[in-house]
Write a protein that holds these residues in place. Sequence first.
Motif, PDB file in Angstrom:
ATOM      1  N   PHE A   1       0.847  -1.185   0.000  1.00 43.46           N
ATOM      2  CA  PHE A   1       0.000   0.000   0.000  1.00 43.46           C
ATOM      3  C   PHE A   1       0.889   1.244   0.000  1.00 43.46           C
ATOM      4  CE2 PHE A   1      -1.965  -3.442   2.286  1.00 43.46           C
ATOM      5  CZ  PHE A   1      -3.254  -3.490   1.805  1.00 43.46           C
ATOM      6  N   PRO A   2       0.817   2.064  -1.052  1.00 47.39           N
ATOM      7  CA  PRO A   2       1.630   3.287  -1.041  1.00 47.39           C
ATOM      8  C   PRO A   2       1.222   4.153   0.146  1.00 47.39           C
ATOM      9  CG  PRO A   2       0.610   2.943  -3.186  1.00 47.39           C
ATOM     10  CD  PRO A   2      -0.018   1.976  -2.243  1.00 47.39           C
ATOM     11  N   PHE A   3       2.201   4.642   0.872  1.00 44.17           N
ATOM     12  CA  PHE A   3       1.849   5.532   1.984  1.00 44.17           C
ATOM     13  C   PHE A   3       2.440   6.921   1.758  1.00 44.17           C
ATOM     14  CE2 PHE A   3       2.717   6.819   6.590  1.00 44.17           C
ATOM     15  CZ  PHE A   3       1.516   7.516   6.665  1.00 44.17           C
ATOM     16  N   ASP A   4       3.552   7.247   2.409  1.00 42.59           N
ATOM     17  CA  ASP A   4       4.037   8.613   2.248  1.00 42.59           C
ATOM     18  C   ASP A   4       5.058   8.718   1.123  1.00 42.59           C
ATOM     19  OD1 ASP A   4       6.018   7.311   3.904  1.00 42.59           O
ATOM     20  OD2 ASP A   4       6.858   9.299   4.261  1.00 42.59           O
ATOM     21  N   GLY A   5       5.241   9.938   0.645  1.00 36.75           N
ATOM     22  CA  GLY A   5       6.179  10.179  -0.436  1.00 36.75           C
ATOM     23  C   GLY A   5       7.181  11.232  -0.027  1.00 36.75           C
ATOM     24  N   GLY A   6       8.174  11.432  -0.868  1.00 45.53           N
ATOM     25  CA  GLY A   6       9.175  12.444  -0.558  1.00 45.53           C
ATOM     26  C   GLY A   6       9.390  13.384  -1.716  1.00 45.53           C
ATOM     27  N   PRO A   7       8.308  14.114  -2.159  1.00 42.75           N
ATOM     28  CA  PRO A   7       8.514  15.079  -3.238  1.00 42.75           C
ATOM     29  C   PRO A   7       9.591  16.069  -2.796  1.00 42.75           C
ATOM     30  CG  PRO A   7       6.459  15.534  -2.076  1.00 42.75           C
ATOM     31  CD  PRO A   7       6.956  14.203  -1.591  1.00 42.75           C
ATOM     32  N   THR A   8      10.468  16.428  -3.726  1.00 44.29           N
ATOM     33  CA  THR A   8      11.636  17.200  -3.312  1.00 44.29           C
ATOM     34  C   THR A   8      11.508  18.684  -3.610  1.00 44.29           C
ATOM     35  OG1 THR A   8      12.631  16.790  -5.440  1.00 44.29           O
ATOM     36  CG2 THR A   8      13.215  15.283  -3.656  1.00 44.29           C
TER      37      THR A   8
ATOM     38  N   LEU B   1      12.564  11.772  -2.978  1.00 40.07           N
ATOM     39  CA  LEU B   1      13.614  11.231  -2.113  1.00 40.07           C
ATOM     40  C   LEU B   1      12.936  10.697  -0.859  1.00 40.07           C
ATOM     41  CD1 LEU B   1      16.764  10.988  -1.890  1.00 40.07           C
ATOM     42  CD2 LEU B   1      16.640  12.964  -0.399  1.00 40.07           C
ATOM     43  N   GLY B   2      12.971   9.379  -0.688  1.00 38.43           N
ATOM     44  CA  GLY B   2      12.374   8.775   0.503  1.00 38.43           C
ATOM     45  C   GLY B   2      10.892   8.516   0.345  1.00 38.43           C
ATOM     46  N   GLY B   3      10.274   8.053   1.400  1.00 35.77           N
ATOM     47  CA  GLY B   3       8.878   7.646   1.348  1.00 35.77           C
ATOM     48  C   GLY B   3       8.776   6.193   1.766  1.00 35.77           C
ATOM     49  N   SER B   4       7.558   5.765   2.094  1.00 38.78           N
ATOM     50  CA  SER B   4       7.431   4.390   2.567  1.00 38.78           C
ATOM     51  C   SER B   4       6.084   3.793   2.197  1.00 38.78           C
ATOM     52  CB  SER B   4       7.636   4.340   4.084  1.00 38.78           C
ATOM     53  OG  SER B   4       6.729   5.216   4.704  1.00 38.78           O
ATOM     54  N   ASN B   5       5.966   2.491   2.410  1.00 41.24           N
ATOM     55  CA  ASN B   5       4.780   1.743   2.024  1.00 41.24           C
ATOM     56  C   ASN B   5       4.502   0.668   3.061  1.00 41.24           C
ATOM     57  OD1 ASN B   5       4.968   2.704  -1.008  1.00 41.24           O
ATOM     58  ND2 ASN B   5       6.979   1.975  -0.375  1.00 41.24           N
ATOM     59  N   TYR B   6       3.231   0.292   3.183  1.00 42.26           N
ATOM     60  CA  TYR B   6       2.897  -0.801   4.099  1.00 42.26           C
ATOM     61  C   TYR B   6       2.751  -2.107   3.322  1.00 42.26           C
ATOM     62  CZ  TYR B   6       2.251   2.207   8.125  1.00 42.26           C
ATOM     63  OH  TYR B   6       2.471   3.062   9.168  1.00 42.26           O
ATOM     64  N   MET B   7       3.220  -3.179   3.916  1.00 42.57           N
ATOM     65  CA  MET B   7       3.093  -4.481   3.268  1.00 42.57           C
ATOM     66  C   MET B   7       2.532  -5.490   4.265  1.00 42.57           C
ATOM     67  SD  MET B   7       6.732  -4.541   1.267  1.00 42.57           S
ATOM     68  CE  MET B   7       6.399  -5.486  -0.208  1.00 42.57           C
ATOM     69  N   ILE B   8       1.874  -6.529   3.740  1.00 44.14           N
ATOM     70  CA  ILE B   8       1.343  -7.590   4.598  1.00 44.14           C
ATOM     71  C   ILE B   8       2.143  -8.865   4.322  1.00 44.14           C
ATOM     72  CG2 ILE B   8      -0.679  -8.986   5.177  1.00 44.14           C
ATOM     73  CD1 ILE B   8      -2.419  -6.723   4.121  1.00 44.14           C
ATOM     74  N   PRO B   9       2.882  -9.371   5.291  1.00 41.45           N
ATOM     75  CA  PRO B   9       3.619 -10.622   5.067  1.00 41.45           C
ATOM     76  C   PRO B   9       2.636 -11.783   4.842  1.00 41.45           C
ATOM     77  CG  PRO B   9       4.443  -9.494   7.026  1.00 41.45           C
ATOM     78  CD  PRO B   9       3.185  -8.796   6.613  1.00 41.45           C
ATOM     79  N   SER B  10       2.973 -12.670   3.899  1.00 35.42           N
ATOM     80  CA  SER B  10       2.076 -13.794   3.614  1.00 35.42           C
ATOM     81  C   SER B  10       1.902 -14.695   4.821  1.00 35.42           C
ATOM     82  CB  SER B  10       2.632 -14.636   2.463  1.00 35.42           C
ATOM     83  OG  SER B  10       3.000 -13.814   1.400  1.00 35.42           O
ATOM     84  N   ALA B  11       2.876 -14.664   5.737  1.00 30.09           N
ATOM     85  CA  ALA B  11       2.808 -15.531   6.907  1.00 30.09           C
ATOM     86  C   ALA B  11       1.748 -15.085   7.899  1.00 30.09           C
ATOM     87  CB  ALA B  11       4.172 -15.569   7.605  1.00 30.09           C
TER      88      ALA B  11
END
Lengths: 426, 299
Positions: free
Chosen positions: A146-153, A306-316
Amino acid sequence: MKKVTGLVSISMMLVLSLFLAACGNGGSEDEGSGDSNKVTAWAWNINVPVLEKAAEKFKEENPDFELEVVEMGTDDVYSKLTTGLQAGGKGLPDIVLVEDDRVQGYMSAFPDAFVNVSDKGFDEMKDSFPSYKTELVSKDGAMYGFPFDGGPTGVFYRTDIFEEAGVNAEDIKTWDDYIEAGKTIKEKTDKAMIGLDLNGDDGLYRMMLNQQGTFYFDDEKNVALTSEESKKAMKVQQTLNEEGLVKETVGWDAWISAMTSGDVATAPSGAWLYGSITQQGKDTSGNWGLIELPAFEEGGNRASNLGGSNYMIPSASNNADLAYDFMEFFSTNKDVQLSAMEGGLFPSLNTIYDNEAFTKEVEFFSNQPIWSLLADEMDSIPAVNYTGDYAVAKDEAVKAQSEIANGKGIEEALKASEDRLKNRIQ
Amino acid sequence: MAKNLEVIEQSTNKLTLAERQQKKPKKKKNKLKAVWMYTLLSIFLVVSIFPFYWMFIGATNDSSKMFTNPPTLLPGDQFMTNLTNLNESIGIFRVLFNSLFVSGLYVVIALAVCASAAYVLAKYNFKGKKFIFTAFLLSMMIPYQATLIPLFQMMSDFNLLNTYFAVIAPQLCFPFAIFLLRQNFLAFPTELMESARLDGASETRIFISIVIPSMRPALAAASIFLFMTQWNNFMWPLVVLNTNDMYTFPVALSSLMGLSYIDYGQVMMGVTLATVPIIAFFLTLQKQFISGMLGSALK
């Protein structure tokens, strides 16, 4: 003899208490598996309040829902995630936060380790996010995060220094203008234009690559350190350095401190820098301004990331469906995403950019509406290929940068780095 | 005769005079030496104390004060604010309890395990003794990174993730402590053990009532070492602990290190709090520790 029995009984008691402690806490381990309404998440500091706020809102519709956020350092998330994945999906949470530059590395090293969110219906929301973000979390056309935050410069600059030197920041349109402005500032105020960690980090180089639509690797995943774009970027850095406009700042703290104490005039960086300078340079309020990154030629692209993050769900995860429902809510709920801004995170959900939070004037930046400036960039940010070899490539790029700063030719240094990189990732 | 005596007297006088003349500059030289010595020592003192002072400055100031130029060198008034903030982010008392509990219990059990092992390896003869001892020593050469994932998998299979047990257990048998204690046990006179045996003491009794009490300095040194190891242990607790309320100090402090924003006031306060127990532990055992060093030096 009494003493002996005393010692023995004490040690017996200790051993017993150890096992009791072990059992006592054993129950909390199987989160997710036993408790079907509980979701655990791993994230670092400024993200925690956002998740908690989202959980509160999500509870209104799903009263039984429970979220446990485990707060840890950014690097610690990767240490734990990698260990868990290596061990075959043991001890992992239901949701994990991963930075942009790490996502593709995890997807290629552990191909089936994350839940395909396109299968669960997230494709419908795809248009609500800039394409560079959705492409980043995609593999073979399906999204795994899931795209979360971004780092527009942009270039963060000190208005007080610019005024003292008589330079108008709005006139800086290209990197050549930027260098000229730097010379004037150096001459009038004797301050450096920019703080760079030439032997440690290559943030500016990466921004300039991204801005030109390329990266360490091209679209076909070929090494591209010797591309025209890469040479141009290095050329800018070389000129800045040769003209004496660079202040060497080793590490993050020195860099921030150089800006808040007014030793350097500008810092090209991602939107998240806002959080750092407002916290660590409290008494510099009103002395800041922001312009877009200068272009390489008149009228060229000025958007980069520059930078930014995303959430992921592990299959486990034993609770992947609930985790998905919650994350879909989290990613697309306007209030939740707006609350992220309070901590200095820049949401990539584009349906909120017309909100007052983005159009308002920011006091810290001499009442400049910086958020709308950054939001306008989002759609123009080119999507680039980080690949799984990002970390090695970065290492080589920093080497080249360092060699160029020490007088080696651009072409020569980049070629040498490219050759080494090819060897290392074979 | 008298003349001769006079000559002798004169010569001795001369000697003493010459000696005196020699001594004077010597004293000066010594003084000069001392001045240099003390200057050098004070420089070392400042260098080693300054980080602690800076830590204290950081703990009593606002985060932004750490970035001013010139640097802030005086204690500020943010002590309570930082303490409250830190308590809000990591829960100081819980973390302090976790760390003390884990380290304390670890020292007690590890010391019992290592001392017994060291005693056997030092004072008993049996087949394969050398092999076992060498194996212990060789195991020191295995980097922890290599055992991290298998150990983690093991703990996960036993369903022991996120327990104190998982933090303590893997390092209970600590090769270096065994080595250290064994070397000390070797010096223990075997005759004493034999006479105790003749008096009818059991082997356990000999170990607990005769050997252990005379080995206090060595045990103190080993326990300081073990305590430090567990107190500072970061990677393993980070990997096996999964909830914030189980975190030990190093892990909790590391959770303050976010991406673009770090509150150094909190971090420094946390570091200060984490340093105090180690200093206290060392001071408690210092007497034993130093007499242990002197004891081995006299041998």
